[in-house]
Write a protein that holds these residues in place. Structure first.
Motif, PDB file in Angstrom:
ATOM      1  N   ARG A   7      32.522  24.219  12.738  1.00 22.20           N
ATOM      2  CA  ARG A   7      32.637  22.765  12.927  1.00 22.20           C
ATOM      3  C   ARG A   7      34.072  22.388  13.247  1.00 22.20           C
ATOM      4  O   ARG A   7      35.002  23.104  12.903  1.00 22.20           O
ATOM      5  CB  ARG A   7      32.161  22.030  11.675  1.00 22.20           C
ATOM      6  CG  ARG A   7      30.690  22.271  11.423  1.00 22.20           C
ATOM      7  CD  ARG A   7      30.155  21.550  10.231  1.00 22.20           C
ATOM      8  NE  ARG A   7      28.712  21.721  10.185  1.00 22.20           N
ATOM      9  CZ  ARG A   7      27.832  20.873  10.700  1.00 22.20           C
ATOM     10  NH1 ARG A   7      28.239  19.775  11.267  1.00 22.20           N
ATOM     11  NH2 ARG A   7      26.540  21.117  10.622  1.00 22.20           N
ATOM     12  N   TRP A  12      32.131  17.893  13.173  1.00 24.71           N
ATOM     13  CA  TRP A  12      31.157  17.945  14.252  1.00 24.71           C
ATOM     14  C   TRP A  12      30.787  19.401  14.527  1.00 24.71           C
ATOM     15  O   TRP A  12      31.654  20.275  14.589  1.00 24.71           O
ATOM     16  CB  TRP A  12      31.708  17.303  15.510  1.00 24.71           C
ATOM     17  CG  TRP A  12      32.141  15.889  15.339  1.00 24.71           C
ATOM     18  CD1 TRP A  12      31.679  14.984  14.429  1.00 24.71           C
ATOM     19  CD2 TRP A  12      33.153  15.209  16.081  1.00 24.71           C
ATOM     20  NE1 TRP A  12      32.325  13.783  14.570  1.00 24.71           N
ATOM     21  CE2 TRP A  12      33.237  13.888  15.584  1.00 24.71           C
ATOM     22  CE3 TRP A  12      33.981  15.564  17.118  1.00 24.71           C
ATOM     23  CZ2 TRP A  12      34.114  12.949  16.085  1.00 24.71           C
ATOM     24  CZ3 TRP A  12      34.855  14.631  17.639  1.00 24.71           C
ATOM     25  CH2 TRP A  12      34.917  13.329  17.122  1.00 24.71           C
ATOM     26  N   PRO A  13      29.503  19.694  14.700  1.00 21.27           N
ATOM     27  CA  PRO A  13      29.080  21.072  14.937  1.00 21.27           C
ATOM     28  C   PRO A  13      29.552  21.590  16.300  1.00 21.27           C
ATOM     29  O   PRO A  13      29.567  20.851  17.278  1.00 21.27           O
ATOM     30  CB  PRO A  13      27.557  21.000  14.873  1.00 21.27           C
ATOM     31  CG  PRO A  13      27.189  19.588  15.007  1.00 21.27           C
ATOM     32  CD  PRO A  13      28.386  18.764  14.638  1.00 21.27           C
ATOM     33  N   ARG A  27      22.680  21.258  17.925  1.00 19.73           N
ATOM     34  CA  ARG A  27      24.025  21.064  17.345  1.00 19.73           C
ATOM     35  C   ARG A  27      24.896  20.241  18.296  1.00 19.73           C
ATOM     36  O   ARG A  27      25.629  19.355  17.866  1.00 19.73           O
ATOM     37  CB  ARG A  27      24.661  22.425  17.063  1.00 19.73           C
ATOM     38  CG  ARG A  27      23.974  23.174  15.938  1.00 19.73           C
ATOM     39  CD  ARG A  27      24.373  24.639  15.886  1.00 19.73           C
ATOM     40  NE  ARG A  27      25.814  24.856  15.855  1.00 19.73           N
ATOM     41  CZ  ARG A  27      26.589  24.631  14.803  1.00 19.73           C
ATOM     42  NH1 ARG A  27      26.073  24.178  13.679  1.00 19.73           N
ATOM     43  NH2 ARG A  27      27.880  24.855  14.870  1.00 19.73           N
TER      44      ARG A  27
END
Length: 86
Positions: A7, A12-13, A27
């Protein structure tokens, strides 16, 4: 389930080449939705700052400009009067 769950610092992925594309697609979608939400929040905050701080300053500046124009006109008129008296 993705093999690698990396991340960003914002949480955030991130996609990873070892993950299956089907896992990373979701994702990436999550990341884009999170980025969009962040930008929306920033836009709202920018609007508040503009309304609360920038617009009042611009209004005051307009008022000061008008006052200055009046004062300059009065000074010019006073100088003309002084010249006439000389």
């Amino acid at each position: 389930m993705p093999k690698y769950d990396e991340r960003t610092s914002q949480g955030w992925p991130l996609p990873h080449k070892a993950n299956k594309l089907i896992d990373d697609v979701e994702r990436l979608r999550q990341a884009l939705q999170a980025i969009n939400a962040e930008f929306s929040e920033l836009e709202e905050r920018a609007q508040v700052i503009t309304e609360e701080y920038i617009l009042p300053i611009e209004s005051r500046q307009d008022s000061l400009d008008t006052r200055m124009d009046v004062m300059i006109s009065e000074i010019k008129e006073s100088l003309r009067e002084i010249k006439k008296e000389m």
